[in-house]
Scaffold this motif. Structure first.
Motif, PDB file in Angstrom:
ATOM      1  N   VAL A 168      20.508 -20.161 -25.655  1.00 38.98           N
ATOM      2  CA  VAL A 168      21.605 -19.947 -26.594  1.00 38.98           C
ATOM      3  C   VAL A 168      22.718 -19.188 -25.881  1.00 38.98           C
ATOM      4  O   VAL A 168      22.518 -18.043 -25.466  1.00 38.98           O
ATOM      5  N   THR A 169      23.853 -19.816 -25.731  1.00 42.24           N
ATOM      6  CA  THR A 169      24.975 -19.194 -25.043  1.00 42.24           C
ATOM      7  C   THR A 169      25.355 -17.881 -25.721  1.00 42.24           C
ATOM      8  O   THR A 169      25.510 -17.826 -26.947  1.00 42.24           O
ATOM      9  N   GLY A 170      25.452 -16.833 -24.920  1.00 45.17           N
ATOM     10  CA  GLY A 170      25.880 -15.549 -25.447  1.00 45.17           C
ATOM     11  C   GLY A 170      24.764 -14.674 -25.975  1.00 45.17           C
ATOM     12  O   GLY A 170      25.013 -13.507 -26.315  1.00 45.17           O
ATOM     13  N   PHE A 171      23.545 -15.201 -26.078  1.00 45.96           N
ATOM     14  CA  PHE A 171      22.461 -14.345 -26.558  1.00 45.96           C
ATOM     15  C   PHE A 171      22.132 -13.335 -25.464  1.00 45.96           C
ATOM     16  O   PHE A 171      21.891 -13.712 -24.322  1.00 45.96           O
ATOM     17  N   PRO A 172      22.087 -12.060 -25.788  1.00 43.04           N
ATOM     18  CA  PRO A 172      21.902 -11.044 -24.745  1.00 43.04           C
ATOM     19  C   PRO A 172      20.494 -11.071 -24.178  1.00 43.04           C
ATOM     20  O   PRO A 172      19.545 -11.524 -24.838  1.00 43.04           O
ATOM     21  N   PRO A 173      20.308 -10.545 -22.961  1.00 45.51           N
ATOM     22  CA  PRO A 173      18.982 -10.528 -22.324  1.00 45.51           C
ATOM     23  C   PRO A 173      18.118  -9.385 -22.852  1.00 45.51           C
ATOM     24  O   PRO A 173      17.693  -8.495 -22.105  1.00 45.51           O
ATOM     25  N   VAL A 174      17.877  -9.401 -24.150  1.00 47.04           N
ATOM     26  CA  VAL A 174      17.110  -8.347 -24.807  1.00 47.04           C
ATOM     27  C   VAL A 174      16.137  -8.978 -25.796  1.00 47.04           C
ATOM     28  O   VAL A 174      16.285 -10.137 -26.189  1.00 47.04           O
ATOM     29  N   VAL A 175      15.150  -8.191 -26.198  1.00 53.48           N
ATOM     30  CA  VAL A 175      14.285  -8.542 -27.319  1.00 53.48           C
ATOM     31  C   VAL A 175      14.962  -7.997 -28.573  1.00 53.48           C
ATOM     32  O   VAL A 175      15.165  -6.781 -28.698  1.00 53.48           O
ATOM     33  N   THR A 176      15.343  -8.882 -29.470  1.00 58.86           N
ATOM     34  CA  THR A 176      16.050  -8.466 -30.687  1.00 58.86           C
ATOM     35  C   THR A 176      15.142  -8.676 -31.886  1.00 58.86           C
ATOM     36  O   THR A 176      14.527  -9.739 -32.041  1.00 58.86           O
ATOM     37  N   VAL A 177      15.060  -7.653 -32.731  1.00 60.67           N
ATOM     38  CA  VAL A 177      14.241  -7.713 -33.944  1.00 60.67           C
ATOM     39  C   VAL A 177      15.128  -7.350 -35.125  1.00 60.67           C
ATOM     40  O   VAL A 177      15.732  -6.271 -35.151  1.00 60.67           O
ATOM     41  N   TRP A 178      15.234  -8.259 -36.094  1.00 63.74           N
ATOM     42  CA  TRP A 178      15.955  -7.990 -37.328  1.00 63.74           C
ATOM     43  C   TRP A 178      14.924  -7.680 -38.422  1.00 63.74           C
ATOM     44  O   TRP A 178      14.017  -8.479 -38.670  1.00 63.74           O
ATOM     45  N   LEU A 179      15.071  -6.528 -39.060  1.00 65.00           N
ATOM     46  CA  LEU A 179      14.149  -6.112 -40.117  1.00 65.00           C
ATOM     47  C   LEU A 179      14.806  -6.291 -41.470  1.00 65.00           C
ATOM     48  O   LEU A 179      15.960  -5.904 -41.670  1.00 65.00           O
ATOM     49  N   GLY A 180      14.052  -6.867 -42.423  1.00 64.35           N
ATOM     50  CA  GLY A 180      14.607  -7.085 -43.752  1.00 64.35           C
ATOM     51  C   GLY A 180      13.538  -7.078 -44.820  1.00 64.35           C
ATOM     52  O   GLY A 180      12.334  -7.031 -44.519  1.00 64.35           O
ATOM     53  N   PRO A 181      13.937  -7.144 -46.071  1.00 64.23           N
ATOM     54  CA  PRO A 181      12.964  -7.129 -47.165  1.00 64.23           C
ATOM     55  C   PRO A 181      12.053  -8.356 -47.110  1.00 64.23           C
ATOM     56  O   PRO A 181      12.511  -9.482 -47.184  1.00 64.23           O
ATOM     57  N   GLY A 182      10.783  -8.124 -46.916  1.00 68.59           N
ATOM     58  CA  GLY A 182       9.807  -9.202 -46.960  1.00 68.59           C
ATOM     59  C   GLY A 182       9.709 -10.065 -45.733  1.00 68.59           C
ATOM     60  O   GLY A 182       8.921 -11.004 -45.694  1.00 68.59           O
TER      61      GLY A 182
END
Length: 328
Positions: A168-182
């Motif tokens: 994915v163009t532009g996705f940073p070289p990191v582990v990304t975690v999005w936290l949300g309800p449920g």
């Protein structure tokens, strides 16, 4: 396990734990025979995270993953509704400097292939048939575990939906975690792609648009219900022993399931003649990791409110040193 035998040990299961056990046994000059009920090595291209407590063990065993892995620069936790950064822990060179080994992301199939090359021949299409002694590394649905207790996998109420996207163009070289309800979503680069995991309810109505775009780009994602098993009264019986998911399955919320199997496999050869000591060494560690992993199933999915805000404050204050208990 009995001493004085000239027959090779049987390792049931050619997954991460079983293949690492074969490599570790060979390093100690102990012959073994690996049997795997599947007809071939698992071909899954889904990603896996390997923290430094695992990569340090593999390095010590002479297993190099440099050609098939990436080194993410950080782990970022973000808010579900707007992508706002909650907390960031450096990985990359910071992990190597602190723990003497890297944090890697790669494809599970590549990890298995490298381990297979190091482990030697595996007898595919063969099930464990009662040979003793046996090292049960045969996963969540372990047949060897039946020697220890007559239990069965139990659902924990979550499903993990997985996919690997093209880069994915532009996705940073990191582990990304999005936290949300449920639900929570994890994304990280692997060689040749972007690994994506959604845990919880598949509907992301109201979530930050870039997260929804990733899930939409993945198309239909394959769902994997998550299971656990009750704690075993003992990991060993009559000279046989279980390791990894066969002994202590845990949810994936700390990305430590494979790492704990690797740790088990590395320690086992020194304790073949005292399996009680092996369990006494490893069980407090795996119990603590499994407990922290299970807690993630609640903390990651909190609805907005006071408890969620306290969680986010804790995440914002976290540093790499807070992982010492886990990564050392």
């Amino acid at each position: 396990m009995p001493s004085g035998t000239t027959e090779p040990l049987v390792v049931a299961g050619a997954g991460i734990g079983g293949l690492t056990a074969a490599v570790a046994l060979a390093a100690h000059g102990i012959p073994c025979s690996v049997v795997e009920r599947s007809p071939a090595l698992a071909a899954s291209g889904y990603g896996i995270q390997l923290p430094p407590n695992a990569t340090r063990v593999l390095h010590d065993l002479g297993v190099s993953l440099d050609a098939v892995s990436l080194r993410p620069e950080a782990r970022e936790i973000r808010r579900w509704s707007d992508g706002a950064l909650i907390g960031r822990v450096p990985l990359g060179s910071a992990v190597v400097e602190r723990y003497g080994a890297p944090y890697l992301t790669l494809r599970r199939a590549d990890l298995l292939r490298v381990l297979l090359d190091a482990a030697g021949p595996v007898h595919f299409g063969r099930s464990w048939a009662g040979e003793c002694p046996v090292i049960g590394a045969d996963g969540l649905h372990s047949a060897v575990r039946g020697l220890m207790a007559p239990d069965a996998p139990e659902p924990i109420g979550f499903t993990a939906y997985r996919a690997v996207l093209p880069p994915v163009t532009g996705f940073p070289p990191v582990v990304t975690v999005w936290l949300g309800p449920g639900a929570h979503v994890v994304a990280y680069p692997v060689p040749g792609g972007l690994n994506l995991v959604l845990v919880g309810r598949p509907s992301l109505d109201g979530w930050h648009a870039p997260v929804r775009d990733l899930v939409r780009a993945a198309g239909p994602m394959r769902g994997f219900p998550l299971y656990t098993r009750p704690p075993l009264p003992a990991w060993h019986r009559d000279g046989s022993v279980v390791i990894g998911d066969a002994a202590h399955p845990m949810p994936p919320f700390l990305a430590q399931g494979a790492a704990q199997a690797i740790e088990d496999a590395f320690a086992l050869p020194s304790y073949l003649h005292d399996l009680a000591a092996f369990e006494a060494l490893r069980r407090p560690r795996t119990d603590r990791v499994a407990g922290a992993s299970s807690a993630g199933g609640v903390e990651y999915h909190l609805p907005d409110g006071p408890r969620q805000r306290r969680r986010d404050e804790h995440i914002a204050a976290a540093s790499l040193s807070g992982q010492d208990w886990l990564f050392t």
